[in-house]
Design a protein around this motif. Sequence first.
Motif, PDB file in Angstrom:
ATOM      1  N   LYS A 102       5.579  13.577  -9.778  1.00 47.69           N
ATOM      2  CA  LYS A 102       6.451  14.635  -8.788  1.00 47.69           C
ATOM      3  C   LYS A 102       7.973  14.873  -9.447  1.00 47.69           C
ATOM      4  CE  LYS A 102       4.054  12.268  -4.903  1.00 47.69           C
ATOM      5  NZ  LYS A 102       3.723  13.104  -4.041  1.00 47.69           N
ATOM      6  N   LYS A 103       8.416  15.465  -8.664  1.00 45.14           N
ATOM      7  CA  LYS A 103       9.933  15.853  -9.211  1.00 45.14           C
ATOM      8  C   LYS A 103      10.607  14.713  -9.453  1.00 45.14           C
ATOM      9  CE  LYS A 103      10.660  20.575  -7.174  1.00 45.14           C
ATOM     10  NZ  LYS A 103      11.181  21.174  -5.980  1.00 45.14           N
ATOM     11  N   GLU A 104      10.837  13.695  -8.707  1.00 43.63           N
ATOM     12  CA  GLU A 104      11.793  12.491  -8.736  1.00 43.63           C
ATOM     13  C   GLU A 104      11.068  11.480  -9.578  1.00 43.63           C
ATOM     14  OE1 GLU A 104      10.399  13.846  -5.870  1.00 43.63           O
ATOM     15  OE2 GLU A 104       9.159  11.955  -5.023  1.00 43.63           O
ATOM     16  N   SER A 105       9.764  11.594 -10.137  1.00 43.85           N
ATOM     17  CA  SER A 105       9.094  10.561 -10.480  1.00 43.85           C
ATOM     18  C   SER A 105       9.583  10.223 -11.923  1.00 43.85           C
ATOM     19  CB  SER A 105       7.670  10.609 -10.398  1.00 43.85           C
ATOM     20  OG  SER A 105       7.322  11.822 -11.282  1.00 43.85           O
ATOM     21  N   ALA A 106      10.310  11.077 -12.732  1.00 43.78           N
ATOM     22  CA  ALA A 106      10.768  10.965 -14.107  1.00 43.78           C
ATOM     23  C   ALA A 106      11.769   9.666 -13.903  1.00 43.78           C
ATOM     24  CB  ALA A 106      11.274  12.240 -14.695  1.00 43.78           C
ATOM     25  N   ASP A 107      12.707   9.919 -13.118  1.00 42.67           N
ATOM     26  CA  ASP A 107      13.789   8.973 -12.870  1.00 42.67           C
ATOM     27  C   ASP A 107      13.252   7.715 -12.524  1.00 42.67           C
ATOM     28  OD1 ASP A 107      16.397   8.404 -12.822  1.00 42.67           O
ATOM     29  OD2 ASP A 107      16.747   8.576 -10.957  1.00 42.67           O
ATOM     30  N   GLN A 108      12.096   7.617 -11.595  1.00 41.20           N
ATOM     31  CA  GLN A 108      11.650   6.318 -11.076  1.00 41.20           C
ATOM     32  C   GLN A 108      10.941   5.560 -12.373  1.00 41.20           C
ATOM     33  OE1 GLN A 108       9.123   7.974  -7.993  1.00 41.20           O
ATOM     34  NE2 GLN A 108      10.680   8.067  -6.533  1.00 41.20           N
ATOM     35  N   PHE A 109      10.033   6.380 -12.889  1.00 43.41           N
ATOM     36  CA  PHE A 109       9.651   5.840 -14.178  1.00 43.41           C
ATOM     37  C   PHE A 109      10.637   4.933 -15.262  1.00 43.41           C
ATOM     38  CE2 PHE A 109       5.646   8.248 -13.726  1.00 43.41           C
ATOM     39  CZ  PHE A 109       4.601   7.176 -13.352  1.00 43.41           C
ATOM     40  N   ILE A 110      11.476   5.677 -15.329  1.00 43.69           N
ATOM     41  CA  ILE A 110      12.766   5.104 -16.188  1.00 43.69           C
ATOM     42  C   ILE A 110      13.026   3.741 -15.785  1.00 43.69           C
ATOM     43  CG2 ILE A 110      15.079   5.473 -16.838  1.00 43.69           C
ATOM     44  CD1 ILE A 110      14.530   8.513 -17.271  1.00 43.69           C
ATOM     45  N   GLU A 167       0.903  -1.198  -0.099  1.00 47.65           N
ATOM     46  CA  GLU A 167       0.053   0.160   0.160  1.00 47.65           C
ATOM     47  C   GLU A 167       0.899   1.467   0.041  1.00 47.65           C
ATOM     48  OE1 GLU A 167      -0.142   1.887   3.161  1.00 47.65           O
ATOM     49  OE2 GLU A 167       1.248   0.241   3.656  1.00 47.65           O
ATOM     50  N   SER A 168       0.257   2.382  -0.438  1.00 45.79           N
ATOM     51  CA  SER A 168       1.103   3.587  -0.570  1.00 45.79           C
ATOM     52  C   SER A 168       1.681   4.303   0.461  1.00 45.79           C
ATOM     53  CB  SER A 168       0.306   4.524  -1.736  1.00 45.79           C
ATOM     54  OG  SER A 168      -0.709   4.760  -0.848  1.00 45.79           O
ATOM     55  N   VAL A 169       1.442   3.915   1.759  1.00 51.35           N
ATOM     56  CA  VAL A 169       1.642   4.770   2.883  1.00 51.35           C
ATOM     57  C   VAL A 169       3.139   3.973   3.357  1.00 51.35           C
ATOM     58  CG1 VAL A 169       1.138   5.273   5.250  1.00 51.35           C
ATOM     59  CG2 VAL A 169      -0.614   5.257   3.547  1.00 51.35           C
ATOM     60  N   TYR A 170       3.081   2.795   3.515  1.00 51.64           N
ATOM     61  CA  TYR A 170       4.523   2.323   4.289  1.00 51.64           C
ATOM     62  C   TYR A 170       5.209   1.772   3.069  1.00 51.64           C
ATOM     63  CZ  TYR A 170       1.959   2.817   8.514  1.00 51.64           C
ATOM     64  OH  TYR A 170       1.059   3.262   9.595  1.00 51.64           O
ATOM     65  N   GLU A 171       4.639   1.513   1.916  1.00 57.36           N
ATOM     66  CA  GLU A 171       5.381   0.883   0.798  1.00 57.36           C
ATOM     67  C   GLU A 171       6.193  -0.473   0.802  1.00 57.36           C
ATOM     68  OE1 GLU A 171       7.424   4.637  -0.190  1.00 57.36           O
ATOM     69  OE2 GLU A 171       5.975   5.128  -1.566  1.00 57.36           O
ATOM     70  N   GLU A 172       5.667  -1.097   2.223  1.00 58.30           N
ATOM     71  CA  GLU A 172       6.611  -2.502   2.302  1.00 58.30           C
ATOM     72  C   GLU A 172       5.588  -3.643   1.922  1.00 58.30           C
ATOM     73  OE1 GLU A 172       9.462  -2.788   3.354  1.00 58.30           O
ATOM     74  OE2 GLU A 172       9.862  -0.605   3.659  1.00 58.30           O
ATOM     75  N   PRO A 173       6.123  -4.413   0.943  1.00 59.93           N
ATOM     76  CA  PRO A 173       5.398  -5.593   0.362  1.00 59.93           C
ATOM     77  C   PRO A 173       5.316  -6.499   1.630  1.00 59.93           C
ATOM     78  CG  PRO A 173       7.182  -5.015  -1.194  1.00 59.93           C
ATOM     79  CD  PRO A 173       7.472  -4.303   0.176  1.00 59.93           C
ATOM     80  N   LEU A 230       3.003   7.055  -6.183  1.00 63.18           N
ATOM     81  CA  LEU A 230       2.798   5.650  -6.783  1.00 63.18           C
ATOM     82  C   LEU A 230       4.074   5.224  -7.418  1.00 63.18           C
ATOM     83  CD1 LEU A 230       0.457   3.930  -6.373  1.00 63.18           C
ATOM     84  CD2 LEU A 230      -0.322   6.160  -6.127  1.00 63.18           C
ATOM     85  N   PRO A 231       4.677   5.993  -8.237  1.00 64.11           N
ATOM     86  CA  PRO A 231       5.850   5.719  -8.826  1.00 64.11           C
ATOM     87  C   PRO A 231       7.024   5.067  -8.011  1.00 64.11           C
ATOM     88  CG  PRO A 231       5.304   7.823  -9.988  1.00 64.11           C
ATOM     89  CD  PRO A 231       4.612   7.338  -8.758  1.00 64.11           C
ATOM     90  N   LYS A 232       7.083   5.649  -6.908  1.00 68.66           N
ATOM     91  CA  LYS A 232       8.065   5.104  -5.900  1.00 68.66           C
ATOM     92  C   LYS A 232       7.440   3.837  -5.256  1.00 68.66           C
ATOM     93  CE  LYS A 232       9.958   6.625  -1.405  1.00 68.66           C
ATOM     94  NZ  LYS A 232       9.547   7.304  -0.470  1.00 68.66           N
ATOM     95  N   THR A 233       6.352   3.838  -5.073  1.00 70.55           N
ATOM     96  CA  THR A 233       5.789   2.526  -4.644  1.00 70.55           C
ATOM     97  C   THR A 233       5.929   1.471  -5.688  1.00 70.55           C
ATOM     98  OG1 THR A 233       4.219   3.889  -3.356  1.00 70.55           O
ATOM     99  CG2 THR A 233       3.539   1.617  -3.404  1.00 70.55           C
ATOM    100  N   ILE A 234       5.677   1.698  -6.753  1.00 70.18           N
ATOM    101  CA  ILE A 234       5.659   0.604  -7.711  1.00 70.18           C
ATOM    102  C   ILE A 234       7.191   0.263  -7.921  1.00 70.18           C
ATOM    103  CG2 ILE A 234       5.475   0.098 -10.142  1.00 70.18           C
ATOM    104  CD1 ILE A 234       3.103   2.192 -10.272  1.00 70.18           C
ATOM    105  N   LEU A 235       8.187   1.129  -8.006  1.00 71.23           N
ATOM    106  CA  LEU A 235       9.531   0.828  -8.269  1.00 71.23           C
ATOM    107  C   LEU A 235       9.961   0.072  -7.011  1.00 71.23           C
ATOM    108  CD1 LEU A 235      12.127   1.280  -9.797  1.00 71.23           C
ATOM    109  CD2 LEU A 235      12.580   3.129  -8.440  1.00 71.23           C
ATOM    110  N   LYS A 236       9.590   0.308  -5.980  1.00 74.03           N
ATOM    111  CA  LYS A 236       9.966  -0.295  -4.828  1.00 74.03           C
ATOM    112  C   LYS A 236       9.427  -1.645  -4.708  1.00 74.03           C
ATOM    113  CE  LYS A 236      10.715   1.086   0.375  1.00 74.03           C
ATOM    114  NZ  LYS A 236      10.027   1.964   1.297  1.00 74.03           N
TER     115      LYS A 236
END
Lengths: 301, 650
Positions: free
Chosen positions: B206-214, B139-145, B172-178
């Motif tokens: 977000k600012k950092e999401s471009a890198d995360q999407f890559i 889930e998007s809060v703790y982002e721990e699978p 979401l990009p951060k959560t998905i990447l994680k």
Amino acid sequence: MPRRQNSYFSYLDQDALSQISGDYLLSPFPMEGNVSGYHRSPHKGSSVEFAEYREYTPGEDPKRMDWRVFARSDRYYLKEFEAETNLRCHLAIDCSASMSFGTPLNKLEYAKKLGATLAYLYLCQGDAVGLHTLKKKKPVTLPPKRNPAQVQEILEVLGPLQAKGETTLSQSLHEIAESSRMRGLVVIISDFFEDVPLINDAITHLRDRKHDVILFHLLDQQELEFSFDRPTRFIDLEGQGSIITEPTLIREEYLSSLEEHIKSIQEHCLGCEASYFQVQTSQSIRETLDGLKKSRRGGGI
Amino acid sequence: MSFLQPLALAGLILALTPLIIHLLNLLRHRSQPWAATRFLFQARKSSSRMSKIKRWLTLLFRILALACLTLMIARPISGGDFFLSLSSRSPEVLVFILDRSASMESVVELTSKSKRQHAIEIFQRFIEPWPESKIVLVESVYEEPFFIHGSDSLKDKSYEHFICSTDTAASLPKTILKTLRWMKESQIGSAEILIASDMQKSNWVKKESADQFIKIDQILTEKNHLWTLKIVPFQSPPPYNLSVRIDNIQKNKENLKPSIILNRKNSKKPSSMVNIETQINGKSQSHSLKINSNLTRWNPELTFEQEIEQGWGSIQLGNDFCNSDNQCFFTYNTKSIATVGVRSSNPNIGIILRSAAQNKEGEQAGLISLQNLQESELRSKKILIQQGTLSLKENVMFEKFIKNGGTMIAFPSEEENSIEFSFLNWQKLESKIEEDSFSVRDWAKENSVLANFVDGSELPLEYLSIQKRRIPNQGEPLAYYQDGKAFLSKFTYGNGLIYAFSTLPLDSWSSLKDGFILVPIIQRIIQESSPISTESNDMICGSEESKQIFEYTSVDLPAQKSPSINAGVYQINGQLTSINRPILENEDETLSFPELNLMLPNSSPIQQLKTQDTFSLKRSEIWTTFLFLTLLFLLGETLLGLPTKLRRKN
């Protein structure tokens, strides 16, 4: 001057001759011959076979009068007997290009052997034998002769004969029917690759002229089985073009067409009392003639 | 339909083999002299149409049989419910990424359930076809699978904390990447990843999401056909929504004056009455407010029953289609008003500045010594007002003060060549004769220290008359002169803030001395820097800071709440702290599917699942279908190859 020695005597099948010599090949129909022979004649003659009683007409030979009948009935009757005569055998051999097909012998070579052996057999029983080579260019006709040397003549014509050109079977048979005034035996050796109605017309014509007709239908085993399994270009031997096909795909239809063709000729022969023999080139001459002999021994078709 | 072994698809070329063999055979025919050609012509004529059809059918069946065989080897996977799918090999893992941002609490149209609840139900249906697969929830809060045991366990109370509603934002990009990185580390083979989100743009871009999407794109490309990403989007905005947030608070002895902003969306009526409940230290007051526009600022006076120096309050609206944005919280603390120190080379300026920076009790701001400045003097100050020259040592001390979170209001030196800050300097002196003057034309009228007053009237900046000026070289201008140069600029330095003026409150320089501009600006800066304002003692729910809080007591409600996921007022380390949902959660802008796919250019396009389409959620290997088809085509080919007579007999 002695006759030229040639190798065409090999066309006389020794095996067949040794088996069949001595048995007469009799025609089921009365034949008109010049001399006495083994075949029935349409005329009354001096054979041992009683034919009929007929009232005496003044002027007739009194030698044939049946005196016993006169003694019983006080009337003059003539006792008549069947006449027996020889026959005129016309060997008609198809020389069209299609006859060059077949193994181990091609159909023409087989026809030559069969024709030569038959000629020898008929000559041996005192019949006259003639030959007709059925081809478009320079057909050869040997009139029937009962001279034993006729074999030599026939062999010399048969020997160099080659299968060439288109078939003229029906046309040639019509010509034979027209040219032979006296009824005789017409032996046709051919693959009969012509339109069935034309063939049937020719056979009917011959029969109408009271000829006894024998058909030797020569076919090769390959033609009967058509056992090809690869795409093949079939080139017509009589120059009617070629066809590339997958044999397995048309085999059924091919065999069906061939069967229908054979059946039509057979049925027509049966209808007009002509003798039909289907012969494979792989068969021996003796085998073929055995069939003929069996049908002819009793004078049946 | 996709394939687990796509390389095997190269074998489709082999499907043409029967055709090639057929053509080669035609080329490689043999010639046969033939006597009975008349029968061949007849045969071909009579059977040409049928035999042609038969031949091409045979070829077609052979080609199709080989094609199906190749497809079977490539291990096809159906995209949805495949009617011929005889088997359904389960994916190793089913991953559910749940967007738990506050906006997911808006109600799905024609239902009484929130988007989050609806997403959970969809996931429960999604996993039904694969009972053997392991289930992972992120889930998007703790982002721990973490693994869960079957769809029923989502109803367990032990998981409630991880799927319940929150007042947080999401990345979401951060959560998905994680999640993808965790899957990669865990060496997971085949996986179905289902993302449920309302696609709110602030949670995706977000600012950092471009890198995360890559990075996401790279991993998905690497795991192409093994991991499939599907999204259940809930993009439709709530049919009607009213949200509330606090802009700022002013406190008097008798009352609090919060400035509340009400944002109305998708309303069909031009005006409507809104019931608002306010709480000050647990005591409720009800209000009715008529709203005439979509954006309304409300400035109520909330009176105390008993004045408490440190307290809290909340604003609560009535229910609508999204309740998560109907409440906001604040705290106040009158004790900790920011202390101001003034240091000026010119005593006249010093007097003016100290007066402008006096507190509400009328006490002037403290004076900071010009000579031998000590660090201890600065430590007690929250705001420094500086004008004039300073030594290098003093420069270092000022720098440290600002970097530690202090605020400085800086004025230029009168002399051009004097020593100024290492991190801030001014341009050369510009002057105008008395008849002519510089004037301020434009300034930030919203959300700044130059913002309009509560009644909507503007600061009278245009009445300023400026004869001399030195333009600050650093910072973002908050007000501009006519020629576009900065009158006042602002910039952050370390953890602190710097406001730089371009003129001095001296008669020879400007009319700033008159105070109609200077006083409001300095007072606003002081207010902004004081903990009374909601911003200084606030936290954003779900922020990293809020996640670090382990010891807390919920003040506004006795219920079990957590600062990391629930907005509210908490007692943290003896301090009252208000925690509110992120303001961006009120926005309606969403990320479209084409935009999302553009961010993942190399990987397979993400599949979009309709929320009502449950059958299309199924996905299974369908190689048995192709095996069946192969056998069917081979059987057809065999039947065509049988002789007609045999077929008739049969």
